[in-house]
Design a protein around this motif. Structure first.
Motif, PDB file in Angstrom:
ATOM      1  N   UNK A 119      81.177  29.394  55.154  1.00  0.00           N
ATOM      2  CA  UNK A 119      80.562  29.787  53.892  1.00  0.00           C
ATOM      3  C   UNK A 119      79.237  29.073  53.678  1.00  0.00           C
ATOM      4  N   UNK A 120      78.384  29.691  52.852  1.00  0.00           N
ATOM      5  CA  UNK A 120      77.073  29.110  52.583  1.00  0.00           C
ATOM      6  C   UNK A 120      77.213  27.738  51.932  1.00  0.00           C
ATOM      7  N   UNK A 121      78.096  27.615  50.939  1.00  0.00           N
ATOM      8  CA  UNK A 121      78.255  26.344  50.249  1.00  0.00           C
ATOM      9  C   UNK A 121      78.647  25.218  51.179  1.00  0.00           C
ATOM     10  N   UNK A 122      79.587  25.494  52.084  1.00  0.00           N
ATOM     11  CA  UNK A 122      80.032  24.463  53.022  1.00  0.00           C
ATOM     12  C   UNK A 122      78.945  24.144  54.042  1.00  0.00           C
ATOM     13  N   UNK A 123      78.201  25.154  54.451  1.00  0.00           N
ATOM     14  CA  UNK A 123      77.099  24.910  55.387  1.00  0.00           C
ATOM     15  C   UNK A 123      76.028  24.028  54.748  1.00  0.00           C
ATOM     16  N   UNK A 171      64.895  30.997  45.172  1.00  0.00           N
ATOM     17  CA  UNK A 171      66.349  31.000  45.395  1.00  0.00           C
ATOM     18  C   UNK A 171      66.680  31.066  46.874  1.00  0.00           C
ATOM     19  N   UNK A 172      65.870  31.764  47.649  1.00  0.00           N
ATOM     20  CA  UNK A 172      66.089  31.819  49.096  1.00  0.00           C
ATOM     21  C   UNK A 172      65.844  30.461  49.736  1.00  0.00           C
ATOM     22  N   UNK A 173      64.908  29.701  49.174  1.00  0.00           N
ATOM     23  CA  UNK A 173      64.507  28.425  49.751  1.00  0.00           C
ATOM     24  C   UNK A 173      65.493  27.303  49.445  1.00  0.00           C
ATOM     25  N   UNK A 174      66.051  27.267  48.242  1.00  0.00           N
ATOM     26  CA  UNK A 174      66.801  26.089  47.786  1.00  0.00           C
ATOM     27  C   UNK A 174      67.939  25.669  48.709  1.00  0.00           C
ATOM     28  N   UNK A 175      68.748  26.588  49.255  1.00  0.00           N
ATOM     29  CA  UNK A 175      69.827  26.126  50.147  1.00  0.00           C
ATOM     30  C   UNK A 175      69.320  25.468  51.425  1.00  0.00           C
ATOM     31  N   UNK A 176      68.031  25.654  51.739  1.00  0.00           N
ATOM     32  CA  UNK A 176      67.489  25.159  53.004  1.00  0.00           C
ATOM     33  C   UNK A 176      66.746  23.836  52.855  1.00  0.00           C
ATOM     34  N   UNK A 177      66.757  23.278  51.647  1.00  0.00           N
ATOM     35  CA  UNK A 177      66.067  22.012  51.427  1.00  0.00           C
ATOM     36  C   UNK A 177      66.943  20.869  51.921  1.00  0.00           C
ATOM     37  N   UNK A 183      73.112  18.969  54.162  1.00  0.00           N
ATOM     38  CA  UNK A 183      72.606  17.856  53.348  1.00  0.00           C
ATOM     39  C   UNK A 183      73.170  16.525  53.850  1.00  0.00           C
ATOM     40  N   UNK A 184      74.428  16.521  54.272  1.00  0.00           N
ATOM     41  CA  UNK A 184      75.019  15.282  54.790  1.00  0.00           C
ATOM     42  C   UNK A 184      74.302  14.825  56.057  1.00  0.00           C
ATOM     43  N   UNK A 186      71.669  28.093  61.780  1.00  0.00           N
ATOM     44  CA  UNK A 186      70.821  27.758  62.923  1.00  0.00           C
ATOM     45  C   UNK A 186      70.369  26.303  62.854  1.00  0.00           C
ATOM     46  N   UNK A 187      70.027  25.852  61.654  1.00  0.00           N
ATOM     47  CA  UNK A 187      69.603  24.465  61.492  1.00  0.00           C
ATOM     48  C   UNK A 187      70.727  23.497  61.893  1.00  0.00           C
ATOM     49  N   UNK A 188      71.956  23.802  61.491  1.00  0.00           N
ATOM     50  CA  UNK A 188      73.074  22.923  61.831  1.00  0.00           C
ATOM     51  C   UNK A 188      73.244  22.819  63.339  1.00  0.00           C
ATOM     52  N   UNK A 189      73.147  23.943  64.037  1.00  0.00           N
ATOM     53  CA  UNK A 189      73.281  23.898  65.491  1.00  0.00           C
ATOM     54  C   UNK A 189      72.126  23.116  66.112  1.00  0.00           C
TER      55      UNK A 189
END
Length: 744
Positions: free
Chosen positions: A144-148, A172-178, A153-154, A129-132
């Protein structure tokens, strides 16, 4: 010029963009490139601020942490924890809203659902959702989560924005969203997120308000002089609320609705309720619950019933139409009464339309009241009304997105219900708006799917899953795709509806192919094929031939794939599905190209292109032209290859199909190699790799091949007359429907 023996055709200086160098030119020249990207406005997603009292020290602490991080060139991360109702979100919002002038890149917001009925939200869903919101087209969101996360981050590395991650369950839920760069992130949670200290986070724990601050909040809520007239009673009241802002506001709202009532009466009532709930206290929430009971008891009858029924709602938030579906024409006044009593939060500012949510303690209280005062039959009927409301509107959205797609009729049929606003576009409701509605409501729809079988309504599970089909491939929601179809299949089997079983198998198996589970997808297609055959459904069986061929193709079994595609290419037109038959011919051409049978590839690809154009399928017709071009490169028919590939590239650009455009660029690179133009080939390969990366497919076999061929080419001077190979910026991952039908 005609008639002159010699013509100068020199070009000097610095040139930007496309160049045409020609001797004699007849007719018009049309040169087109990629359309400039439309500027995407920054997202401003934070909910509105609410009044806070006596949090100056906390806000000063948060700001000091931000300044220290900024001085060191780092991003800012702060975790705000505390009891339910203590005002964590209010403090975070006050801080972040004040930063808007210094952070023009926008505001992102996500409710991570630690207290949600269905459990915490998947971080992959949130980062999508953030990317959109940051302007990434739907088709370019990686699977995939890693690619998202890498793309997220880019995009945030050079952008100054703020992010609020509300109600987090774990670090752990938060870290991918930083985000990256010098952004600011606030996290709220009932837990002390000490784990985020490892990520440079500052952990701030909120305590309840002081007595004086709570009295000030009560006075601001009433704004009628009663607090000044009864200061001791006001102190006694806020002490009973334990300094929790939520409890103070609820108590204040009840008093505000009774301007002639003294604070003393409220203190007496709350004292009695407080004692009754003391034994049931969990983390101090008895103070809120006591205030809730008193506010509930003062509600009008219709508002009290809506409160109870909304407590049964399976998702965290809901639109006004859900209230209308539950209560009918009295819903408007009842919603207003709940809002005025501070029992319902209006969140329209974050998503548009009339939209509400309960604080999690309020939702638990409403559900408990429903269990006490509504019979089991009444609760079940309310849940069915909610489920049928969502099913009817999801089917409406599906018809807008894919008009004409046949839908099996659930038994029983969903009630017509209240029509949701699916998003008017230019005076009409458009597919993108309908997709947005589906994605916004997806947590609610998934919650209904999970509840359907236990509450004895399996048709809701498979019916919602089937109607949701267009959303999953278009928005790349692979986790929900998998989960919904697993539950939908169980529900269809339980209902004994074999047609629904086949639909769950085929659309679910397409999801397996999209995520690389080819063998499992094949097994599901074969089961559906056997069922279609046993029921005498020739068209359904013919379609599974194509699907099974796709699975075998991806498993590397080319001979078996070609056999199935050939049968589908004959059987589908015979059953009246000319477009699907053309796609089977396309798949035959693809296999022939893989086996270097270039003549067969050209014949089948051209036949597929003509049929697809006749069917109005411009996307797949362009793919067929690209396949013809690649086969012509193999045959050495370079002039025709260039013509076919150029036409395919232009059409795919218009479709925003970056993954397929990257295929075509790779073929143009090989064409340049055949012509002895290595520098031109390098440019094409570089552009192709850029598109693969944008589409989240940088590790696909096609991208690996382009990378290897690029590495093998020696850098060279630009060949005379070689035009610059500018590729479009648009990109989109491979359509799950490639070579297959649009759905089961």
């Amino acid at each position: 010029m005609r008639g002159h023996e010699h013509t100068n055709n020199d070009l000097s200086g610095t040139v930007h963009g496309f160049v045409v160098q020609a001797r004699n030119v007849d007719g018009g020249i049309h040169v087109s490139g990629a359309a400039p990207r439309e500027e995407v406005p920054p997202p401003w997603q934070l909910p509105p601020s609410v009044r806070i009292t006596d949090r100056t020290d906390e806000l000063r602490t948060l700001e000091a942490h931000r300044c220290r991080a900024a001085e060191g060139g780092h991003s800012t991360l702060a975790a705000v924890s505390g009891l339910g109702g203590v005002g964590k979100t209010a403090v975070a919002l006050a801080w972040l809203h004040a930063l808007r002038p210094d952070f023009p890149g926008g505001q992102l917001y996500a409710d991570l659902g630690a207290q949600a009925p269905g459990g915490p939200v998947d971080p992959g869903e949130v980062v999508g959702r953030f990317l959109r919101a940051l302007g990434v087209p739907t088709g370019q969101v990686p699977p995939t989560l890693g690619e998202r996360v890498a793309l997220y981050r880019s995009l945030t590395a050079d952008r100054r924005l703020v992010v609020l991650l509300d109600d987090a369950a774990t670090a752990a839920q938060v870290r991918p969203l930083l985000p990256a760069g010098r952004c600011v992130t606030a996290v709220t949670s009932r837990r002390r997120m000490s784990g985020l200290s490892l990520d440079g986070g500052h952990v701030l724990h909120l305590e309840p308000l002081s007595t004086e601050a709570a009295v000030e909040l009560l006075d601001a809520t009433l704004a009628d002089g009663r607090v000044a007239a009864q200061p001791e009673e006001a102190r006694a009241l806020v002490l009973l609320c334990a300094g929790l802002p939520l409890a103070v506001r609820i108590a204040g709202a009840r008093l505000a609705a009774r301007p002639r009532q003294g604070i003393t009466a409220m203190v007496r009532a709350l004292s009695e309720e407080h004692e009754r709930l003391r034994a049931l206290a969990i983390e101090g929430d008895h103070d809120v619950r006591a205030a809730l009971d008193l506010s509930y008891q003062s509600l009008p009858t219709t508002a009290a019933r809506l409160y109870r029924l909304l407590g049964l709602h399976p998702g965290r938030e809901f639109g006004a139409p859900v209230a209308h579906a539950l209560l009918g024409g009295d819903a408007v006044e009842a919603l207003d009464a709940l809002h005025d009593a501070n029992l319902l939060v209006d969140i329209a500012g974050s998503s548009g339309g009339e939209r509400y949510r309960f604080h999690d303690l309020v939702r638990l209280h409403a559900a408990a009241r429903a269990a006490q005062e509504e019979s089991g039959e009444e609760r079940a009927a309310a849940l069915l009304r909610i489920g049928h409301h969502y099913l009817a509107n999801t089917r409406r959205a599906e018809e807008i997105i894919e008009p004409g797609r046949s839908l099996p009729a659930p038994d029983p049929e969903p009630e017509p219900g209240v029509r949701e606003d699916l998003g008017p576009v230019g005076g009409q409701t458009g597919p993108e708006a309908a997709l947005d509605w589906l994605e916004r409501e997806l947590p609610n729809l998934m919650a209904v799917i999970r509840l359907a079988r236990p509450m004895g309504a399996p048709e809701l599970a498979w019916g919602l899953t089937d109607a949701l089909w267009p959303l999953f491939p278009r928005r790349k929601l692979y986790g929900e795709w998998r989960e919904s179809h697993e539950e939908g299949l169980l529900a269809a089997e339980e209902a004994g509806n074999e047609e629904a079983v086949c639909r769950m198998l085929t659309s679910g198996a397409l999801g397996k192919l999209a995520t690389g589970d080819h063998a499992e997808g094949l097994a599901m297609f074969e089961r559906a094929s056997a069922s279609f055959l046993a029921r005498g459904d020739a068209l359904g069986h013919a379609r599974t031939l194509n699907y099974r061929g796709l699975a075998h193709r991806r498993l590397g079994r080319l001979d078996r794939a070609a056999e199935l595609f050939a049968r589908a290419a004959t059987g589908l037109p015979a059953c009246g599905d000319l477009r699907a038959g053309a796609l089977a011919r396309f798949n035959l051409a693809d296999v022939a190209l893989a086996e270097e049978r270039y003549e067969d590839a050209v014949v089948n690809a051209e036949a597929a292109r003509l049929a697809l154009e006749a069917a109005g399928d411009t996307y797949n017709a362009a793919r067929a032209a690209g396949l013809t071009g690649r086969a012509c490169v193999g045959l050495g028919r370079l002039a025709r290859a260039e013509s076919e590939l150029s036409a395919a590239l232009s059409a795919l650009q218009a479709e925003g199909a970056g993954f397929e455009a990257a295929h075509v660029l790779g073929a143009l690179a090989r064409l340049s190699e055949r012509r002895g133009q290595p520098q031109q080939a390098r440019r094409y390969y570089s552009r192709a790799l850029s598109l693969y990366a944008s589409a989240g497919r940088s590790r696909s076999a096609e991208a690996d091949e382009a990378r290897a061929r690029l590495g093998a080419l020696e850098p060279a001077e630009t060949e005379p007359g070689a035009p610059d190979a500018e590729a479009p910026g648009a990109a989109g991952p491979e359509d799950v429907r490639d070579g297959g039908d649009a759905g089961p």
